[in-house]
Design a protein around this motif. Structure first.
Motif, short mmCIF file in Angstrom:
data_model
loop_
_atom_site.label_atom_id
_atom_site.label_comp_id
_atom_site.label_asym_id
_atom_site.label_seq_id
_atom_site.Cartn_x
_atom_site.Cartn_y
_atom_site.Cartn_z
N HIS A 5 0.82 -1.20 0.00
CA HIS A 5 0.00 0.00 0.00
C HIS A 5 0.86 1.26 0.00
CE1 HIS A 5 0.86 -0.43 4.32
NE2 HIS A 5 0.56 0.86 4.44
N GLU A 6 2.07 1.16 0.57
CA GLU A 6 2.97 2.30 0.57
C GLU A 6 3.60 2.51 -0.80
OE1 GLU A 6 4.12 1.85 5.30
OE2 GLU A 6 5.04 0.60 3.76
N ALA A 7 3.80 1.41 -1.53
CA ALA A 7 4.29 1.53 -2.90
C ALA A 7 3.26 2.22 -3.77
CB ALA A 7 4.61 0.14 -3.45
N GLU A 8 2.00 1.90 -3.57
CA GLU A 8 0.93 2.55 -4.33
C GLU A 8 0.88 4.05 -4.01
OE1 GLU A 8 -1.96 3.33 -6.95
OE2 GLU A 8 -0.74 1.51 -6.79
N ALA A 9 1.10 4.41 -2.77
CA ALA A 9 1.12 5.82 -2.38
C ALA A 9 2.25 6.56 -3.10
CB ALA A 9 1.27 5.95 -0.87
N LEU A 10 3.38 5.90 -3.28
CA LEU A 10 4.50 6.51 -4.00
C LEU A 10 4.15 6.72 -5.47
CD1 LEU A 10 7.65 4.76 -2.52
CD2 LEU A 10 7.36 7.22 -2.82
N ARG A 11 3.47 5.75 -6.06
CA ARG A 11 3.05 5.90 -7.46
C ARG A 11 2.05 7.04 -7.61
NH1 ARG A 11 2.83 0.10 -6.76
NH2 ARG A 11 4.68 -0.86 -7.72
N GLN B 245 6.32 10.00 6.83
CA GLN B 245 6.75 8.60 6.76
C GLN B 245 7.42 8.10 8.03
OE1 GLN B 245 5.30 7.19 4.26
NE2 GLN B 245 4.72 9.29 3.70
N HIS B 246 6.78 8.36 9.17
CA HIS B 246 7.34 7.94 10.47
C HIS B 246 7.52 6.43 10.55
CE1 HIS B 246 6.87 11.91 12.43
NE2 HIS B 246 5.86 12.03 11.61
N ASP B 247 6.52 5.68 10.07
CA ASP B 247 6.58 4.22 10.21
C ASP B 247 7.71 3.62 9.38
OD1 ASP B 247 4.45 4.31 11.91
OD2 ASP B 247 2.95 3.77 10.40
N MET B 248 7.86 4.06 8.15
CA MET B 248 8.90 3.48 7.29
C MET B 248 10.30 3.93 7.70
SD MET B 248 7.43 3.16 3.40
CE MET B 248 6.77 4.83 3.21
N VAL B 249 10.44 5.18 8.11
CA VAL B 249 11.75 5.66 8.54
C VAL B 249 12.13 5.05 9.88
CG1 VAL B 249 13.09 7.71 9.22
CG2 VAL B 249 11.57 7.81 7.23
N ALA B 250 11.13 4.96 10.78
CA ALA B 250 11.30 4.27 12.06
C ALA B 250 12.49 4.79 12.87
CB ALA B 250 11.43 2.75 11.83
N ASN B 251 12.61 6.12 12.90
CA ASN B 251 13.66 6.74 13.70
C ASN B 251 13.11 8.05 14.24
OD1 ASN B 251 15.96 8.42 14.48
ND2 ASN B 251 17.25 6.84 13.55
N LEU B 252 12.75 8.07 15.50
CA LEU B 252 12.11 9.22 16.13
C LEU B 252 12.97 10.48 16.02
CD1 LEU B 252 9.88 10.47 17.96
CD2 LEU B 252 11.20 9.64 19.92
N TYR B 253 14.27 10.33 16.26
CA TYR B 253 15.16 11.49 16.26
C TYR B 253 15.34 12.06 14.85
CZ TYR B 253 16.06 9.59 20.86
OH TYR B 253 15.90 9.09 22.13
N MET B 254 15.45 11.18 13.88
CA MET B 254 15.60 11.61 12.49
C MET B 254 14.37 12.40 12.04
SD MET B 254 16.55 9.20 9.20
CE MET B 254 18.00 8.55 10.03
N MET B 255 13.17 11.92 12.37
CA MET B 255 11.94 12.58 11.95
C MET B 255 11.75 13.90 12.70
SD MET B 255 10.90 10.77 9.52
CE MET B 255 9.36 11.64 9.21
#
Length: 231
Positions: free
Chosen positions: A104-110, A139-149
């Motif tokens: 579903h995330e790939a579809e969002a990118l398209r 994209q919090h879930d895909m990045v999965a790094n609180l500090y980076m986001m």
């Protein structure tokens, strides 16, 4: 100003000031008048002061003792520094996205790519870049790094302020930006994380150069007007 459920009053005020700076209604070196702003928005001066403390984290303003809040300068050196850090951060983010996306995330990118193509056709420079950088901010879930986001969220207003300067660039340059970001999306969808990082760095470098060119033209115009006013 009414308070929204998910956003405090001070956050709303900070966002209001943020947009004024991004769009050039408040210019570099200008002092933000707390009392005047409080009256204009029908809020307390304390709420404005709290909003300014929040806004300082985005690097759009500096707060000085006895001087108050001043809109930060945007120089060529600062633009280069911004994109040097931004490129590293965004490269890491797209690398993580390429390694973790699901169907579903790939579809969002398209869908994002289709949206970007339409914005370029319409010549909507600001909406084009907004769509890219706001997508990445979610994209919090895909990045999965609180500090980076968190760091990206604080950096985003300065990035937006910089590409707002490019609104008068040619459609060809916008098409070049689209072509570069399409490479990012293709690499993500093919799970080529290292390529996604390199292409994102190319995209950031291209945008940085557009911002620097626009900034140079703007400074030249300001200098010309200053010289004319002295005659």
């Amino acid at each position: 100003m009414q308070q929204e459920a998910l956003e405090s009053l001070s956050e709303q005020i900070a966002q209001h000031i943020c947009e004024q700076i991004i769009r050039g209604d408040l210019v570099e070196g200008e002092r933000i008048q707390e009392l005047r702003l409080a009256k204009a928005l029908s809020v307390s001066r304390g709420s404005v002061r709290e909003a300014l403390l929040l806004l300082e984290r985005t690097h759009l303003i500096h707060i000085y003792p006895r001087r108050g809040a001043i809109v930060a300068e945007m120089s060529a050196q600062q633009v280069r520094a911004l994109f040097e850090v931004g490129s590293l951060l965004l490269g890491s983010m797209v690398q993580r996205i390429s390694e973790s996306w699901r169907s579903h995330e790939a579809e969002a990118l398209r869908q994002l790519l289709s949206h970007l193509i339409e914005e370029v056709k319409q010549g909507h420079t600001e909406k084009f870049y907004d769509a890219i950088f706001q997508y990445l901010a979610l994209q919090h879930d895909m990045v999965a790094n609180l500090y980076m986001m968190k760091f990206y969220k604080e950096l985003l207003p300065s990035i937006r302020r910089s590409y707002f300067l490019t609104l008068n660039t040619s459609k060809i340059e916008l098409q070049e930006s689209l072509a570069l970001f399409k490479l990012v999306i293709d690499a993500i969808l093919n799970r080529k994380s290292q390529q996604a990082t390199l292409f994102m760095e190319d995209f950031c470098r291209h945008l940085r150069n557009l911002v620097l060119e626009s900034l140079t033209r703007m400074k030249q115009i300001e200098l010309a007007w200053a010289r004319r006013s002295r005659r």
